[in-house]
Structures are given as structure tokens and as C-alpha cells.
Scaffold this motif. Structure first.
Motif, mmCIF file in Angstrom:
data_model
loop_
_atom_site.group_PDB
_atom_site.id
_atom_site.type_symbol
_atom_site.label_atom_id
_atom_site.label_comp_id
_atom_site.label_asym_id
_atom_site.label_seq_id
_atom_site.Cartn_x
_atom_site.Cartn_y
_atom_site.Cartn_z
ATOM 1 N N GLY A 175 -3.323 4.583 -2.533
ATOM 2 C CA GLY A 175 -3.374 5.713 -1.600
ATOM 3 C C GLY A 175 -4.703 6.429 -1.765
ATOM 4 O O GLY A 175 -5.331 6.387 -2.826
ATOM 5 N N ALA A 176 -5.155 7.073 -0.691
ATOM 6 C CA ALA A 176 -6.504 7.645 -0.680
ATOM 7 C C ALA A 176 -6.597 8.895 -1.543
ATOM 8 O O ALA A 176 -5.670 9.689 -1.618
ATOM 9 N N LYS A 181 0.846 -1.191 0.000
ATOM 10 C CA LYS A 181 0.000 0.000 0.000
ATOM 11 C C LYS A 181 0.878 1.236 0.000
ATOM 12 O O LYS A 181 1.963 1.234 0.608
ATOM 13 N N LEU A 182 0.412 2.257 -0.667
ATOM 14 C CA LEU A 182 1.109 3.541 -0.587
ATOM 15 C C LEU A 182 0.298 4.475 0.294
ATOM 16 O O LEU A 182 -0.932 4.356 0.374
ATOM 17 N N GLU A 196 -9.636 1.526 1.833
ATOM 18 C CA GLU A 196 -8.713 1.051 2.860
ATOM 19 C C GLU A 196 -9.273 1.402 4.229
ATOM 20 O O GLU A 196 -9.740 2.532 4.448
ATOM 21 N N GLU A 245 -9.958 4.449 -2.331
ATOM 22 C CA GLU A 245 -8.703 4.218 -3.046
ATOM 23 C C GLU A 245 -8.988 3.487 -4.359
ATOM 24 O O GLU A 245 -10.107 3.063 -4.636
ATOM 25 N N GLU A 276 -11.092 5.093 3.809
ATOM 26 C CA GLU A 276 -10.746 6.071 2.786
ATOM 27 C C GLU A 276 -10.858 5.432 1.406
ATOM 28 O O GLU A 276 -10.625 4.231 1.251
ATOM 29 N N ILE A 319 -7.987 2.117 7.729
ATOM 30 C CA ILE A 319 -6.741 2.404 8.449
ATOM 31 C C ILE A 319 -7.056 2.477 9.942
ATOM 32 O O ILE A 319 -8.173 2.846 10.332
HETATM 33 MG MG MG Z 1 -4.632 4.446 2.456
#
Ligand code: MG
Ligand code: OOG
Length: 268
Positions: A236-237, A68-69, A145, A115, A113, A147
């Protein structure tokens, strides 16, 4: 005075200890105080702690599924006060079935979030250019994602969030589409019980989410890792994250790619 070899030993045992602290926090759903300000580790050491904590998961039988970024969008950098791109490692235990119920008692203070998730078609063993990236992909899917920082009140600095595997806790991935060519400006809407809670564009992700594949290839190569075919890359979000609560239907719609959704069950 400690000699070189002794310092190495002290450092290795501190990395193992901090990795165990973060692993325990995740397993036992127990917040921990910030670690970096106390132990003063570097970014490089933070990645060593991350690797060591993932090794503990692998030791319990979890399998690697991809990477994941983090902080690939301004919205996320501003929300969390961290402005460097980071990456973490995903395991199969973090995959939650799309369309199903996600039990919130798996988490401390979960947020969600919107993605995109890429699926690789060939091993990635070197840094790719943007032009090459699409040729290494089997598809792209709308994704979310979950988190869940292991740090108290979701507060951390760059070193702490990296050590904590970039807050990774859960991934929900919709259906993959093979067309990965034109992702730079798709509308993104995340909804709770049908009400929009976050809206944006895929362009918020590094200007073009395919750049997340480029970044993943660079970071993996620099770390000496090959991403096998069939790896997931969470881009990434696209927007800031939203706190989850029980009893929500959570969905993300991405223009041209469709929807991913889940419901939240249980208490936090
Ligand atoms: Mg994320
Ligand atoms: C760190 C993880 C950031 C993203 O998509 O930008 C991230 C956090 O916000 O806790 O996953």
C-alpha cells in the motif's frame, strides 16, 4: 415472485455482468460510470465481482503473482475519500520491468504511488501475527504501483473500488533485500525527472509495513485462499498518488533499500 434459487441465479449473472463491464473497461481503456450506486451491491458482492473479473484475466492466460493492499495509509484515505483497508489480486500482466519504459497507452488515467513490495518464502495459509510475519518473507523491495481506476474521473466509493480490483494496473518492483526486520521508519521519496513529487516515511503504512503482511494473511485466510511461496505482497502507498504523463523518469528511493525506477512512454 422470484424464489430463492432464481434470486441466486439473478445475482450470479449480475456479478458476471459487472465483472465483464470492469474487465472491458480495463482492456479497452474506457472509463465507466460508477456501478455500486446503480446496482447497490454489498462489499461482499464487490469482492465476488473482483474475483470474477480476475477469473476473466486468468481465462486469457494471466497468472496470479500475489496481492496488493489499499488504503493502508492516511494519505491515501484522505486523497480518495475511502477509509477502509481493501485488497486486490495481482497477475503477471501487471508486472512492468524495473528500469524499463512503461507505455502509458496501456492505461486510462494512470497515477503512480510509492510502495514496498514483500516476497513470501513460505505458503501463507492462516492469519499471521506481526512477530511471525518476517519468518514468512524472503525479502522486501522498493516498489511503485501504477493505479488506474476504471471509473470516470477516478471517482468511486468503497464497493466500486473493490469491484474494480482496487484500481490495480501496474507494479514496478526494485531489487529485493533480505532484511525485513526494521522497516517502520524509512524515508520515502518519489521523483519525476529528479524533482521530488511525494515524500514520506514507510511508517505511514499501518505504522509498520510488516503489518500489511499480517493484513494480507488475514484477508487471504478469511477468503479461503493460500498465498503460495514466491507471492508478491504490495504493502500500500506511503503517500498520495501522482498523475503520470508521457516523457517522465519516475523513481522512488526508500532509505536503506535503494531505488526503483521507470520511464513513461507513449501517449495516454
Ligand atoms: Mg497502491
Ligand atoms: C485505490 C487503491 C489504493 C493504495 O496503495 O492505497 C491503493 C485507489 O487509490 O485508486 O492502491
Amino acid at each position: 415472485m422470484l424464489r430463492g434459487a432464481d434470486w441466486q441465479g439473478v445475482r450470479a449473472s449480475l456479478i458476471a455482468e459487472l465483472a465483464a463491464t470492469l474487465d472491458d473497461a480495463a482492456r479497452l481503456r474506457r472509463e465507466t460510470d460508477p456501478l455500486a450506486p446503480v446496482h447497490g451491491f454489498t462489499l461482499e458482492q464487490a469482492y465476488e465481482i473482483q474475483r470474477a473479473s480476475i477469473a476473466l484475466r486468468h481465462g486469457r492466460g494471466e497468472k496470479p503473482v500475489g496481492v496488493k493492499l489499499g488504503f493502508t495509509s492516511r494519505a491515501k484515505m484522505v486523497q480518495m475519500g475511502v477509509d477502509s483497508l481493501i485488497w486486490g489480486l495481482l497477475t503477471d500482466a501487471m508486472l512492468y520491468e524495473e528500469g524499463a519504459t512503461v507505455p502509458l497507452d496501456h492505461f486510462i488515467h494512470p497515477r503512480v504511488e510509492p510502495e514496498l513490495c514483500f516476497l513470501t518464502s513460505r505458503p501463507i495459509a492462516r492469519p499471521l501475527t506481526l512477530l511471525e510475519a518476517a519468518g514468512y518473507l524472503a525479502g522486501v523491495a522498493p516498489a511503485m504501483e501504477i493505479i488506474d481506476s476504471r471509473f470516470r474521473n477516478f471517482k468511486f466509493n468503497l464497493e466500486d473500488v473493490v469491484a474494480d480490483n482496487c484500481s490495480s494496473a501496474g507494479v514496478v518492483v526494485g531489487e529485493f533485500s533480505p532484511d525485513v526486520g526494521d522497516l517502520a521508519n524509512r524515508g520515502v521519496t518519489m521523483r519525476f525527472n529528479g524533482r521530488p513529487v511525494a515524500m514520506g516515511s514507510t511508517g505511514a503504512i499501518l505504522g509498520n509495513p510488516l503489518r500489511s503482511v499480517v493484513q494480507a494473511s488475514r484477508l487471504a485466510s478469511a477468503a479461503g485462499l493460500t498465498l503460495p511461496a514466491g507471492s508478491l505482497i504490495m504493502a500500500g502507498a506511503a503517500t498520495a498518488a501522482e498523475a503520470l504523463a508521457p516523457g517522465l523518469h519516475v523513481s522512488v528511493d526508500i532509505g536503506g533499500l535503494g531505488r526503483a525506477e521507470f520511464t513513461t512512454g507513449g501517449a495516454i
